[in-house]
Design an enzyme around this catalytic site. Structure first.
Site, short mmCIF file in Angstrom:
data_model
loop_
_atom_site.label_atom_id
_atom_site.label_comp_id
_atom_site.label_asym_id
_atom_site.label_seq_id
_atom_site.Cartn_x
_atom_site.Cartn_y
_atom_site.Cartn_z
N PHE A 132 5.41 -4.46 31.32
CA PHE A 132 6.54 -3.67 30.82
C PHE A 132 6.11 -2.97 29.52
O PHE A 132 5.56 -3.61 28.63
CB PHE A 132 7.74 -4.59 30.57
CG PHE A 132 9.02 -3.86 30.29
CD1 PHE A 132 9.81 -3.40 31.32
CD2 PHE A 132 9.42 -3.62 28.98
CE1 PHE A 132 11.00 -2.72 31.06
CE2 PHE A 132 10.61 -2.94 28.71
CZ PHE A 132 11.40 -2.50 29.75
N ASP A 204 7.21 -13.57 29.05
CA ASP A 204 8.42 -12.77 29.00
C ASP A 204 9.23 -13.07 30.27
O ASP A 204 8.77 -12.75 31.37
CB ASP A 204 8.03 -11.28 28.92
CG ASP A 204 9.24 -10.36 28.76
OD1 ASP A 204 10.35 -10.76 29.14
OD2 ASP A 204 9.05 -9.24 28.25
N TYR A 229 20.88 -9.52 28.46
CA TYR A 229 21.75 -8.56 29.16
C TYR A 229 21.43 -8.36 30.64
O TYR A 229 22.12 -7.63 31.32
CB TYR A 229 21.76 -7.20 28.45
CG TYR A 229 20.39 -6.59 28.19
CD1 TYR A 229 19.73 -5.89 29.18
CD2 TYR A 229 19.79 -6.70 26.94
CE1 TYR A 229 18.49 -5.33 28.95
CE2 TYR A 229 18.54 -6.15 26.69
CZ TYR A 229 17.90 -5.47 27.70
OH TYR A 229 16.68 -4.92 27.47
N LYS A 230 20.39 -9.01 31.13
CA LYS A 230 20.07 -8.85 32.56
C LYS A 230 20.82 -9.92 33.36
O LYS A 230 22.04 -9.86 33.45
CB LYS A 230 18.56 -8.86 32.74
CG LYS A 230 17.95 -7.58 32.16
CD LYS A 230 16.44 -7.55 32.12
CE LYS A 230 15.98 -6.24 31.47
NZ LYS A 230 14.58 -6.26 31.07
N ARG A 378 14.48 0.12 42.94
CA ARG A 378 14.64 -1.34 42.77
C ARG A 378 16.02 -1.77 43.23
O ARG A 378 17.03 -1.17 42.87
CB ARG A 378 14.49 -1.73 41.29
CG ARG A 378 13.16 -1.40 40.67
CD ARG A 378 13.02 -2.09 39.34
NE ARG A 378 14.13 -1.85 38.43
CZ ARG A 378 14.25 -2.40 37.23
NH1 ARG A 378 13.33 -3.25 36.80
NH2 ARG A 378 15.26 -2.11 36.45
C1 PLP Z 1 14.17 -5.52 29.95
C2 PLP Z 1 12.85 -5.93 29.44
C3 PLP Z 1 12.55 -5.89 28.08
C4 PLP Z 1 13.54 -5.33 27.10
O1 PLP Z 1 13.14 -5.46 25.78
P1 PLP Z 1 14.18 -5.22 24.60
O2 PLP Z 1 13.35 -5.20 23.38
O3 PLP Z 1 15.11 -6.40 24.62
O4 PLP Z 1 14.87 -3.93 24.85
C5 PLP Z 1 11.31 -6.36 27.68
N1 PLP Z 1 10.41 -6.85 28.56
C6 PLP Z 1 10.67 -6.88 29.89
C7 PLP Z 1 9.67 -7.43 30.83
C8 PLP Z 1 11.89 -6.42 30.36
O5 PLP Z 1 12.13 -6.43 31.65
#
Ligand code: PLP
Length: 419
Positions: A132, A204, A229-230, A378
């Protein structure tokens, strides 16, 4: 069988599976917009039913009436720690290791810096090439700040990960579930290989927490991050969390040494003394509205077995993948999510050259999905509230739009800012 009968069979199978679903009662805990099938809970979880009342109460009484005394009387000041402890069972973490704070991005920075500090003779942060972006950008930013003498980011293909755990690697930063493909890593296997090579791991779990058991302690994770938030449904921009294994606490100071990570912030001392344990990973004032929203969202997990959630998630994805890979209606789509349940998270990703337009067409048909560049649609399956009928509705819409090629319409080709 003709097209209709294939879909009729799928519809009735979905109906049977829903009737047998022991977690079906959980859907009631959420507001699901009428007439829509929401398959984007891996990006933004739906609104918990108890949210509005709970947040309004905080606003009206705690903020509105009790004002500043609420930091003590309503425990606002302890919310990062308290919510961390609330999250811990969802993460397979014993007490004193999880803190609810900041965003994943900021937490990754703090944890990578910690891992490097703990191993002064190692300078590499190892990443997967398809990680990511924020994880990669943050690692790069830290490397730039520390200078090439001290830190460098090395990216390798997933297949080369284990062989890349060399003696110069300090930490490997990995998503358990890949945000694009939905492929899931075996944390224990990688932790064992990493530790054997003297490498620390930072996981993560953005796409794992709330959808499956996350066994941080049992698999030997060193550091962890994830977001609220997911699958945890804490609302847009909900606070994230971080995990620091007990064995790595109180040895070094994390670099974002803000006042609320100080041992005694209200002594207003001139110099910084880190708070004990995971508490030093707090930096500034928590957003109490956002913290409370996540707290209310976590109520939805009360009494829910994570194993049962995982089982349902696996079954939802299996039903969906099975149809996509065996029915000729879908032959123009390529499923890139692993077929084997242990190797995937809670989403199904499909490739198509016109993926963006297909996603837009699905959304217009009430099937809320998302697009990830360059060619992925997705389908996120949140076992807390998605049904097998949701999966069927998505299949039905897909079959329809592929057959009549409605996704080729001009209005589906225009790219929005958030995809
Ligand atoms: C959604 C997501 C994030 C989001 O990071 P924020 O700093 O909280 O916006 C980070 N890493 C992964 C793998 C994600 O899916």
């Amino acid at each position: 069988m003709n097209r209709m009968s294939v879909l009729e069979v799928l519809a009735s199978t979905a109906k049977e599976l829903d009737a047998r679903d022991k977690l079906a009662y959980l859907r009631e805990r959420f507001c699901i917009p009428a007439g829509r099938v929401y398959l984007d809970g891996n990006s933004l979880g739906v609104l918990p039913r108890a949210m509005t009342k709970g947040v309004v109460q905080l606003i009206e009484t705690e903020w509105g009436e009790d004002l500043i005394s609420s930091w003590n009387s309503h425990g606002w000041i302890d919310s990062p720690e308290r919510l961390g402890e609330r999250l811990a069972p969802l993460l397979g973490a014993g007490p004193g290791q999880v803190l609810c704070t900041d965003s994943i991005s900021v937490n990754v920075f703090k944890l990578l810096a910690t891992a490097l500090d703990l191993q002064p003779d190692r300078r590499i942060i190892l990443l997967e090439a398809n990680e990511f972006p924020t994880d990669r950008y943050i690692a790069q930013g830290l490397a730039q700040l520390l200078g090439a003498q001290r830190c460098e980011v090395r990216e390798v293909a997933s297949e080369e990960l284990i062989d890349s755990l060399t003696t110069d690697v300090a930490v490997v930063l990995l998503s358990e579930v890949n945000y694009r493909t939905g492929r899931r890593h075996n944390k224990r296997l990688i932790n064992d290989a990493a530790h054997h090579a003297g490498v620390m791991t930072c996981w993560d779990v953005a796409h794992s927490a709330g959808a499956m058991p996350v066994d941080f302690d049992a698999t030997g994770v060193d550091f962890g991050v994830g977001c609220g938030y997911k699958f945890l449904n804490g609302g847009p921009g909900a606070p994230a969390f971080l995990y620091v294994a007990k064995r790595h606490q109180n040895k070094v100071n994390q670099p974002l040494s803000g006042w609320l990570g100080h041992q005694s912030p209200f002594d207003f001392e001139r110099s910084y003394t880190a708070a004990n344990g995971v508490l030093q990973y707090q930096t500034g004032t928590p957003s109490i509205l956002a913290m409370r929203a996540l707290d209310i969202a976590l109520d939805c997990f009360d009494g829910v077995s994570l194993t049962a959630l995982r089982d349902k998630s696996v079954a939802l994805c299996a039903f969906f993948i099975e149809a996509l890979t065996t029915q000729c209606e879908f032959e123009s789509l390529r499923v890139i999510t692993p077929a084997l349940a242990v190797d995937r998270g809670s989403q199904v990703a499909v490739c198509h050259p016109k993926a963006y337009a297909i996603a837009q067409d699905l959304i217009e048909r009430g099937i809320v999905v998302d697009f990830r560049a360059p060619d992925i649609v997705r389908f996120g399956f949140a076992p807390m509230y998605n049904t097998f009928n949701d999966a069927y509705e998505a299949l039905n819409a897909l079959a329809e739009l592929l057959k009549y090629e409605t996704y080729l319409a001009a209005r589906f080709q225009i790219r929005a800012k958030v995809t």
